[in-house]
Design a protein around this motif. Structure first.
Motif, PDB file in Angstrom:
ATOM      1  N   GLU A  84       0.790  -1.120  -0.131  1.00  0.00           N
ATOM      2  CA  GLU A  84      -0.058   0.011  -0.077  1.00  0.00           C
ATOM      3  C   GLU A  84       0.894   1.161  -0.112  1.00  0.00           C
ATOM      4  N   ALA A 127       1.240   5.293   0.496  1.00  0.00           N
ATOM      5  CA  ALA A 127       0.655   6.588   0.730  1.00  0.00           C
ATOM      6  C   ALA A 127       0.216   7.671   0.174  1.00  0.00           C
ATOM      7  N   ALA A 144      -3.241   9.030   0.419  1.00  0.00           N
ATOM      8  CA  ALA A 144      -4.625   9.078   0.686  1.00  0.00           C
ATOM      9  C   ALA A 144      -4.969   9.318   2.073  1.00  0.00           C
ATOM     10  N   SER A 145      -6.202   9.595   2.462  1.00  0.00           N
ATOM     11  CA  SER A 145      -6.443   9.596   3.656  1.00  0.00           C
ATOM     12  C   SER A 145      -8.093   9.021   3.553  1.00  0.00           C
ATOM     13  N   GLY A 146      -8.410   8.740   4.898  1.00  0.00           N
ATOM     14  CA  GLY A 146      -9.908   8.228   5.121  1.00  0.00           C
ATOM     15  C   GLY A 146      -9.974   6.655   5.094  1.00  0.00           C
ATOM     16  N   PRO A 147     -10.923   6.296   5.439  1.00  0.00           N
ATOM     17  CA  PRO A 147     -10.738   4.562   5.539  1.00  0.00           C
ATOM     18  C   PRO A 147     -11.008   4.134   4.174  1.00  0.00           C
ATOM     19  N   ASP A 148     -10.265   3.028   3.569  1.00  0.00           N
ATOM     20  CA  ASP A 148     -10.445   2.450   2.476  1.00  0.00           C
ATOM     21  C   ASP A 148     -11.881   2.030   2.017  1.00  0.00           C
ATOM     22  N   ASP A 184     -15.361   8.653   2.489  1.00  0.00           N
ATOM     23  CA  ASP A 184     -14.122   9.794   2.927  1.00  0.00           C
ATOM     24  C   ASP A 184     -12.954   9.454   2.731  1.00  0.00           C
ATOM     25  N   PHE A 185     -12.732   8.330   1.759  1.00  0.00           N
ATOM     26  CA  PHE A 185     -11.392   8.125   1.163  1.00  0.00           C
ATOM     27  C   PHE A 185     -11.255   9.026  -0.027  1.00  0.00           C
ATOM     28  N   THR A 221      -4.982  12.746  -1.198  1.00  0.00           N
ATOM     29  CA  THR A 221      -4.553  14.064  -0.486  1.00  0.00           C
ATOM     30  C   THR A 221      -3.183  14.452  -1.348  1.00  0.00           C
ATOM     31  N   ASP A 222      -2.333  13.419  -1.835  1.00  0.00           N
ATOM     32  CA  ASP A 222      -1.084  13.728  -2.276  1.00  0.00           C
ATOM     33  C   ASP A 222      -0.854  12.873  -3.590  1.00  0.00           C
ATOM     34  N   ALA A 238       0.720   9.116  -4.437  1.00  0.00           N
ATOM     35  CA  ALA A 238      -0.062   7.933  -4.451  1.00  0.00           C
ATOM     36  C   ALA A 238      -0.341   7.497  -6.064  1.00  0.00           C
TER      37      ALA A 238
END
Length: 178
Positions: A91, A93, A95-99, A103-104, A107-108, A112
């Motif tokens: 996996e 990095a 992203a943010s929020g639950p998969d 809310d996923f 963010t970058d 990503a």
């Protein structure tokens, strides 16, 4: 039922089925068990992890490479693959929020998408270089639960149940049938 091994899944599923059957019998009800395999637990190959860590650190810097040995309850078909051959489910990095949730969010996008693609491509180059020497080594050293796909599928088929769990007769009352 999810678990850290197929044996754990079988053991806990049997308990659940017994509870369903016992509850139905206690109430004079019927229950039909319909168990089918979902995903096997994922086992990530240590050699693949080490190579991925090395490639990622070379491209992104070691401070950007984080690994966990924690077993998760998520599921993927890669768990099935890992039963018969060395596997890795990295996996990246960014992203943010639950998969798989509303809310996923990415963010970058550079991390990503761009950096993720770079690390994965470089990882494949390392695996396939010199007539796939590293891939062959990892396959030879890998630990598999099942030597062949046929043996694995037979094990999975053995997990399937489709039957009445409680049968009633005049003489004995309720009988649990599995």
């Amino acid at each position: 039922v999810r678990g850290g091994s197929i044996e754990a899944m079988k053991r806990e599923n049997k308990k659940i089925n017994r509870a369903f059957a016992g509850g139905a019998a206690a109430m004079g009800a019927q229950v039909r068990l319909w168990d089918h395999h979902g995903y096997a637990p994922l086992t990530q190959d240590p050699n693949l992890k080490a190579l991925f860590r090395q490639v990622g650190a070379d491209l992104l810097g070691g401070e950007n490479m984080h690994f966990t040995s924690k077993w998760g309850t998520g599921s993927t078909d890669m768990g099935d693959v890992s039963r018969v051959m060395p596997a890795l489910h990295p996996e990246i990095a960014g992203a943010s929020g639950p998969d798989h949730s509303k809310d996923f969010f990415i963010t970058d996008p550079v991390m990503a998408c761009v950096n993720s693609a770079k690390v994965q491509a470089a990882f494949l180059v390392h695996l396939l270089a010199e007539d796939a020497a590293e891939a062959k080594r990892i396959l030879a050293e890998g630990r598999q639960d099942y030597p062949t796909i046929t043996e694995y599928l037979a094990q999975i088929d053995a997990l399937c149940i489709d039957k009445q769990a409680v049968v009633y007769d005049d003489e004995r009352g309720a009988q649990i049938t599995f």
